[in-house]
Design an enzyme around this catalytic site. Structure first.
Site, short mmCIF file in Angstrom:
data_model
loop_
_atom_site.label_atom_id
_atom_site.label_comp_id
_atom_site.label_asym_id
_atom_site.label_seq_id
_atom_site.Cartn_x
_atom_site.Cartn_y
_atom_site.Cartn_z
N HIS A 154 0.82 -1.22 0.00
CA HIS A 154 0.00 0.00 0.00
C HIS A 154 0.85 1.27 0.00
O HIS A 154 0.35 2.34 -0.30
CB HIS A 154 -0.93 0.01 1.22
CG HIS A 154 -2.06 -0.97 1.09
ND1 HIS A 154 -3.34 -0.60 0.79
CD2 HIS A 154 -2.07 -2.32 1.19
CE1 HIS A 154 -4.11 -1.67 0.72
NE2 HIS A 154 -3.36 -2.73 0.96
N ASP A 348 3.47 9.37 -0.43
CA ASP A 348 2.29 8.61 -0.06
C ASP A 348 2.06 7.54 -1.12
O ASP A 348 2.22 7.81 -2.31
CB ASP A 348 1.07 9.55 -0.01
CG ASP A 348 0.10 9.17 1.10
OD1 ASP A 348 0.00 7.97 1.41
OD2 ASP A 348 -0.57 10.07 1.62
P1 ADQ Z 1 -3.09 6.04 4.94
O1 ADQ Z 1 -1.69 6.45 5.17
O2 ADQ Z 1 -3.89 5.81 6.16
O3 ADQ Z 1 -3.22 4.75 4.01
P2 ADQ Z 1 -4.95 7.49 3.06
O4 ADQ Z 1 -4.82 6.80 1.78
O5 ADQ Z 1 -5.15 8.95 2.94
O6 ADQ Z 1 -3.72 7.27 4.05
O7 ADQ Z 1 -6.21 6.89 3.79
C1 ADQ Z 1 -6.71 7.41 4.99
C2 ADQ Z 1 -8.18 6.98 5.15
O8 ADQ Z 1 -8.60 7.23 6.49
C3 ADQ Z 1 -9.11 7.75 4.25
O9 ADQ Z 1 -10.16 6.95 3.84
C4 ADQ Z 1 -9.60 8.89 5.14
O10 ADQ Z 1 -10.88 9.35 4.83
C5 ADQ Z 1 -9.58 8.25 6.50
N1 ADQ Z 1 -9.20 9.27 7.48
C6 ADQ Z 1 -8.14 10.08 7.44
N2 ADQ Z 1 -8.15 10.91 8.49
C7 ADQ Z 1 -9.23 10.61 9.20
C8 ADQ Z 1 -9.81 11.12 10.39
N3 ADQ Z 1 -9.28 12.17 11.02
N4 ADQ Z 1 -10.91 10.55 10.85
C9 ADQ Z 1 -11.49 9.55 10.19
N5 ADQ Z 1 -11.00 9.04 9.05
C10 ADQ Z 1 -9.89 9.55 8.57
C11 ADQ Z 1 -2.31 3.77 3.44
C12 ADQ Z 1 -1.21 4.36 2.59
C13 ADQ Z 1 -1.83 5.23 1.48
C14 ADQ Z 1 -2.81 4.40 0.65
C15 ADQ Z 1 -3.78 3.68 1.54
C16 ADQ Z 1 -4.64 2.69 0.75
O11 ADQ Z 1 -0.32 5.13 3.38
O12 ADQ Z 1 -0.82 5.75 0.65
O13 ADQ Z 1 -3.53 5.26 -0.19
O14 ADQ Z 1 -3.12 2.94 2.56
O15 ADQ Z 1 -3.89 1.85 -0.05
#
Ligand code: ADQ
Length: 451
Positions: A154, A348
């Site tokens: 990921h 990311d």
């Molecule tokens: P993350 O590093 O967690 O994921 P991201 O892809 O942005 O980063 O996903 C975060 C998820 O959590 C989103 O669905 C978002 O809506 C939710 N979220 C974020 N902040 C939140 C909050 N304050 N309260 C509730 N929900 C929140 C990892 C990798 C990424 C990759 C994903 C999926 O680091 O690069 O995109 O996995 O493969």
């Protein structure tokens, strides 16, 4: 259709409830809704209990194990979050290698394998997720597991020369040979990983499978959420000001200090926006047991205080900062209300927030996405305003551009990205990966290929 076995570090609760922050769970939940499923991983709890806890509902079973306090320390806080996470996000300077932690990480992977193997059926397809479990496939093969095994990374994979700085990197790469298909988010990650494997003489099949979201469903949820009470209260508190919104786990890969400095530069260099914009940055605490994360929290608390101290008026606070978790539904509503999303990770894998923002926008009056060129999502989101997240001045310029952007241009940029998101959908990612895994020609599980 044969059963799918998902293995990931954490397993979500069987019945989803409460706030949830973490892209891996979000992406998988969308992907596997309809299949017969066994989901195996760590419960998130620490105890000396050895046996897995198994619970089922409908065609879905979750099996979780606890880690001992020592396992948690070495495997999770130590090697995964103290070494691999920074390394894979190109931040070798933040990484700390300790051999005992690497060994503890391997031992936990072996334990995962030992406790998963008896639960497997002959025709299962196994899909392992993320860097925590790099050696798991090899550990399963050692126990005689011959089913197809796929692996999805990921997060990014850095250039091979950087990866080689990891002690015992070669052993880690050799373990990947036990996998039938490895998926990455972007072509760049796939190239880096393939190069690293080649240098070690390891042959493994690597493919690119960008994680998607269900744009239509997210858009509907966002529209509903935006009319709820909590969203209305929030809207009233803005008093007609433009909303700039950022939401991330509190993680140093997300570029938070540079981002708020960029906002401060906007107020300094473009004083006409003072009093007219509000920036809400939500960043729920994540991995609080790791030193670098505690340091980041302190740095952000101080920076935010300083910026507000410098620019606030008695009736206007420019930067609102919260480290409390937000309900997913509330978050969707806020994403819809935002005029600008600031998504500026230093690195990311994909970044789902960028995609969720686009999905949440009202088509008649869409907001502007400001997106780091180093997020995996930047490859797909052509309509976004791209920035180098290391440069606060560039962030300030992008914010000024976005605030002044005419509606026709906003619509055009948004339409391009929304259509692409909707076309890819959420299940395309898992469907494509699993179909390729099914076809994967190179099968180390075949005769003699593995041990
Ligand atoms: P993350 O590093 O967690 O994921 P991201 O892809 O942005 O980063 O996903 C975060 C998820 O959590 C989103 O669905 C978002 O809506 C939710 N979220 C974020 N902040 C939140 C909050 N304050 N309260 C509730 N929900 C929140 C990892 C990798 C990424 C990759 C994903 C999926 O680091 O690069 O995109 O996995 O493969």
């Amino acid at each position: 259709m044969a059963r799918l076995v998902i293995v990931s570090n954490r397993v979500p609760p069987l019945k989803e409830s409460g706030p949830m922050a973490g892209g891996l769970t979000v992406s998988l939940e969308e992907a596997v809704k309809r299949r017969e499923l066994l989901w195996f991983g760590w419960s998130g709890e620490s105890s000396d209990r050895r046996e897995p806890r198994i619970a089922s509902t409908g065609n879905r079973t979750h099996a979780v194990i606890d880690l001992t306090a020592q396992e948690h320390k070495l495997y999770y806080a130590g090697f995964c979050n103290g070494m691999l996470w920074p390394l894979l996000h190109y931040r070798f300077g933040l990484a700390q290698f300790r051999r005992a932690e690497e060994e503890g990480w391997r031992a936990v992977n072996r334990r995962f394998a030992e406790q998963l193997a008896p639960l497997l059926r002959e025709d299962d397809t196994i899909w392992i997720h993320d860097f925590h479990l790099f050696p798991l496939a090899a550990a399963l093969r050692d126990l005689g597991v011959r089913q197809k095994i796929g692996f999805f990374l990921h997060v990014p994979f850095p250039p091979p020369a950087l990866f080689a700085a990891l002690p015992r990197a070669a052993a880690l790469l050799r373990d990947l040979q036990a996998i039938d298909l490895i998926g990455t988010q972007t072509a760049e990650d796939a190239e880096h990983l393939s190069d690293a494997l080649r240098r070690e003489g390891v042959s493994a099949q690597v493919g690119v499978f960008p994680v998607g979201i269900n744009a239509e469903a997210f858009g509907r949820a966002a529209a509903q959420a935006a009319s709820r009470k909590d969203a209305q209260r929030f809207r009233e508190s803005l008093a007609g000001r433009e909303l700039i919104f950022g939401v991330d786990r509190l993680d140093y890969s997300k570029g938070l200090p540079q981002r708020v400095l960029g906002f401060a530069d906007l107020l300094k260099r473009y004083p006409q926006h003072r009093g007219k914009v509000t920036f809400l940055q939500a960043a729920p605490i994540s991995r609080g047991e790791v030193t670098q994360y505690r340091m980041l929290r302190r740095e952000m608390d101080e920076l935010v205080g300083r910026i507000n101290g410098e620019y606030a008026e008695v009736d206007w606070v420019p930067l609102r900062w919260t480290t409390r978790p937000i309900q997913r539904r509330t978050l969707a509503g806020f994403l819809r209300m935002a005029n600008i999303a600031l998504v500026t990770p230093l690195r990311d894998g994909m970044n789902l927030v960028a995609k969720e923002f686009v999905a949440a926008q009202p088509p008649e009056d869409p907001g502007v996405l400001i997106l780091s060129q180093f997020a995996g999502a930047a490859r797909e989101m052509e309509g976004a305003v791209k920035v180098n997240p290391n440069d606060p001045d560039e962030i300030a310029e992008a914010l000024d551009l976005a605030i002044n952007m005419p509606i026709a241009e906003r619509r055009e940029r948004w339409r391009m990205d929304y259509d692409r998101l909707a076309e890819a959908g959420a299940s395309g990612w898992s469907r494509d990966f699993l179909a390729s895994l099914n076809r994967a020609e190179f099968s180390p599980s075949g005769e003699g290929a593995w041990k």
